[in-house]
Design a protein around this motif. Sequence first.
Motif, PDB file in Angstrom:
ATOM      1  N   ASP A  62      13.592   6.495   4.311  1.00 50.31           N
ATOM      2  CA  ASP A  62      12.498   5.568   4.015  1.00 50.31           C
ATOM      3  C   ASP A  62      12.588   5.112   2.571  1.00 50.31           C
ATOM      4  O   ASP A  62      13.291   5.705   1.744  1.00 50.31           O
ATOM      5  CB  ASP A  62      11.130   6.219   4.294  1.00 50.31           C
ATOM      6  CG  ASP A  62      10.849   7.372   3.368  1.00 50.31           C
ATOM      7  OD1 ASP A  62      11.746   8.212   3.169  1.00 50.31           O
ATOM      8  OD2 ASP A  62       9.731   7.460   2.818  1.00 50.31           O
ATOM      9  N   LYS A 259      -2.147  -2.907   2.156  1.00 43.18           N
ATOM     10  CA  LYS A 259      -0.826  -3.483   2.396  1.00 43.18           C
ATOM     11  C   LYS A 259      -0.905  -5.015   2.374  1.00 43.18           C
ATOM     12  O   LYS A 259      -1.695  -5.617   3.102  1.00 43.18           O
ATOM     13  CB  LYS A 259      -0.268  -3.010   3.730  1.00 43.18           C
ATOM     14  CG  LYS A 259       1.125  -3.556   4.030  1.00 43.18           C
ATOM     15  CD  LYS A 259       1.582  -3.227   5.430  1.00 43.18           C
ATOM     16  CE  LYS A 259       1.894  -1.768   5.581  1.00 43.18           C
ATOM     17  NZ  LYS A 259       2.498  -1.472   6.903  1.00 43.18           N
ATOM     18  N   LYS A 262       5.369  -5.706   3.923  1.00 38.71           N
ATOM     19  CA  LYS A 262       6.145  -4.477   4.063  1.00 38.71           C
ATOM     20  C   LYS A 262       6.852  -4.101   2.769  1.00 38.71           C
ATOM     21  O   LYS A 262       7.462  -3.039   2.694  1.00 38.71           O
ATOM     22  CB  LYS A 262       7.156  -4.619   5.201  1.00 38.71           C
ATOM     23  CG  LYS A 262       6.499  -4.695   6.565  1.00 38.71           C
ATOM     24  CD  LYS A 262       7.518  -4.639   7.680  1.00 38.71           C
ATOM     25  CE  LYS A 262       6.810  -4.616   9.032  1.00 38.71           C
ATOM     26  NZ  LYS A 262       7.761  -4.497  10.163  1.00 38.71           N
ATOM     27  N   ARG A 263       6.743  -4.932   1.764  1.00 38.79           N
ATOM     28  CA  ARG A 263       7.375  -4.664   0.470  1.00 38.79           C
ATOM     29  C   ARG A 263       6.369  -4.427  -0.650  1.00 38.79           C
ATOM     30  O   ARG A 263       6.745  -3.954  -1.716  1.00 38.79           O
ATOM     31  CB  ARG A 263       8.272  -5.845   0.090  1.00 38.79           C
ATOM     32  CG  ARG A 263       9.605  -5.902   0.814  1.00 38.79           C
ATOM     33  CD  ARG A 263      10.552  -4.852   0.278  1.00 38.79           C
ATOM     34  NE  ARG A 263      11.919  -5.091   0.655  1.00 38.79           N
ATOM     35  CZ  ARG A 263      12.942  -4.358   0.247  1.00 38.79           C
ATOM     36  NH1 ARG A 263      12.734  -3.338  -0.568  1.00 38.79           N
ATOM     37  NH2 ARG A 263      14.166  -4.609   0.640  1.00 38.79           N
ATOM     38  N   ASN A 306       7.969  -1.480  -2.708  1.00 38.79           N
ATOM     39  CA  ASN A 306       8.866  -0.615  -1.946  1.00 38.79           C
ATOM     40  C   ASN A 306      10.306  -0.967  -2.265  1.00 38.79           C
ATOM     41  O   ASN A 306      10.703  -2.129  -2.203  1.00 38.79           O
ATOM     42  CB  ASN A 306       8.615  -0.757  -0.443  1.00 38.79           C
ATOM     43  CG  ASN A 306       7.218  -0.329  -0.055  1.00 38.79           C
ATOM     44  OD1 ASN A 306       6.597   0.476  -0.746  1.00 38.79           O
ATOM     45  ND2 ASN A 306       6.710  -0.851   1.034  1.00 38.79           N
ATOM     46  N   GLN A 315       9.867   1.536   6.082  1.00 38.35           N
ATOM     47  CA  GLN A 315       8.831   1.561   5.050  1.00 38.35           C
ATOM     48  C   GLN A 315       8.554   3.012   4.636  1.00 38.35           C
ATOM     49  O   GLN A 315       8.886   3.941   5.378  1.00 38.35           O
ATOM     50  CB  GLN A 315       7.537   0.964   5.592  1.00 38.35           C
ATOM     51  CG  GLN A 315       7.615  -0.475   6.023  1.00 38.35           C
ATOM     52  CD  GLN A 315       6.300  -0.919   6.625  1.00 38.35           C
ATOM     53  OE1 GLN A 315       5.348  -1.230   5.917  1.00 38.35           O
ATOM     54  NE2 GLN A 315       6.234  -0.945   7.941  1.00 38.35           N
TER      55      GLN A 315
END
Length: 518
Positions: A62, A259, A262-263, A306, A315
């Motif tokens: 991850d 959030k 996803k980054r 991330n 993730q």
Amino acid sequence: MASKKYLLLAGAVGLLSASTSFAQVQPTGYDALDSSKVSSKRMVQQNNFTNHQSNFPAKPRDMWELGFSGGLHLISGTVPPQPGFGGGVSLRKALGHTFSLRAEYIGSIDKGQDYKLRPNSPAGGINPWAKTAALNGGMIVPNYKSQNHQLSLDVIASLSNILFYRAEPKVNWYLLAGYSIVMADVDVDALDANGNGYNYSGINFGAKRSDIRKQIKDLRDDKYEQNAPSQGNRVSIGRNDDNQLLRHALDLGTGVAFKVSKRFNIGIEEKITMPFDAYLDGYAAPGSGGSSKDFYSYTSLRLNFNLGNPAKRVQPLWWINPLEYAYSELSSPRHMKLPAPVLPDADGDGVTDQFDREPNTPAGAPVDVHGVAKDTDGDGVPDYKDKQLITPTYCQPVDADGVGKCPDPECCKNRPEVTCASLVLPSVSFKGSSTKVGNDQEAILASVAATLKSNPSCNVLVTGHAGAKGKKGGVDLSSRRVDSVIDYLADKQGIDRGRFIKQNTPGESGTVDLAPAN
């Protein structure tokens, strides 16, 4: 009865298995069957899971989380704090779906200003307030400025993945606890620009708190030229020698992250750091013996990114519901071993025995959805025995072969008998020297054949015309035309050749005449 229940259960499993070909709902956050995101050292476990030798897939690689923070930093102690600023950078790695480790650096500048007269209580042999205390009967109004550096290692417990009703958490609530080492450069403004102590005789300490602070601020030069009193060890780092406090500390805190993609996510966090020292603000209340400990409060806005290749890493695991894959398998199995349904069908008609109302239908017999042999015309004889598949109702009842007997129509009951002499048959024409029966002639001869079939006792005279004076060429042409007509009726229409009588007569006509042979 029990066996039927098991059969029904097997049938339901079979339908579930079949339904997966129409709707494959795959996990959105983490697919346990995706080996591309599993490290090589965990591939043995992954292969065992893929080959049904283990129930547990390997933990995937991850992403790491890089965070930047900034916000309100305060020292909670004896001296009332003024709003300070802190900023930091962190790096976080998941240990699992719930716990993670975060290393963080926080730098901050804090200030504080009291509004009360307090007794001067030096510690550690340092008495920066001596001159001010001498001018005010041993009393001082403490202040401080602290420059702090903090290194932390915290364990973070994510609470969102304990709520197993969403595929991917959009909000991540968490708690944290850990260890910090703190270096604090604490200074005080105890002397004016001339190196003299501050005289508070002009301060009205009976006024409102805000007015007192304003009067003190106007009095001070805001230089913070003196090292603050302290207890315990110091190191020679900082603006003034021997002024840096080095302390171990305990961290506690909570936060929430939202959030964005996803980054990227945005968070708000409150972190309390407790170095167990009463001199973080440069002053310990007399009589407390240093038992009243100060602590840092850091309320920050966090921007988290991330890090990692999404083709090789998922993730951070705290953003993934660990049960999503299990739920997806229950909805649309892709990995589960499903038993083959056992649904007996003794007569092989496609309807299982538990639903078959006629379990002994002969092989190949057409049946309805209940396994009963079809009877299309409803005459009581099933289709596989019925030699007359569609028998009109007025022709029933039928015999054992399903053949009915239809009564003669009313119009035909008194029909006069047809004799051969009364038959009228057409002539067939040929063009030029043709002797071949063409499409036009076939239609005429088909009607002749129908008449002859309905009158099987009648013979036919087939007459050709040989031309003027019976010339040899004319006789041959006429004879071949007569033969073509007879051949067609015999070979194509099935009329017995013995029923035809041939003759040729003089004449120029290109026809072959047909007439009953009386």
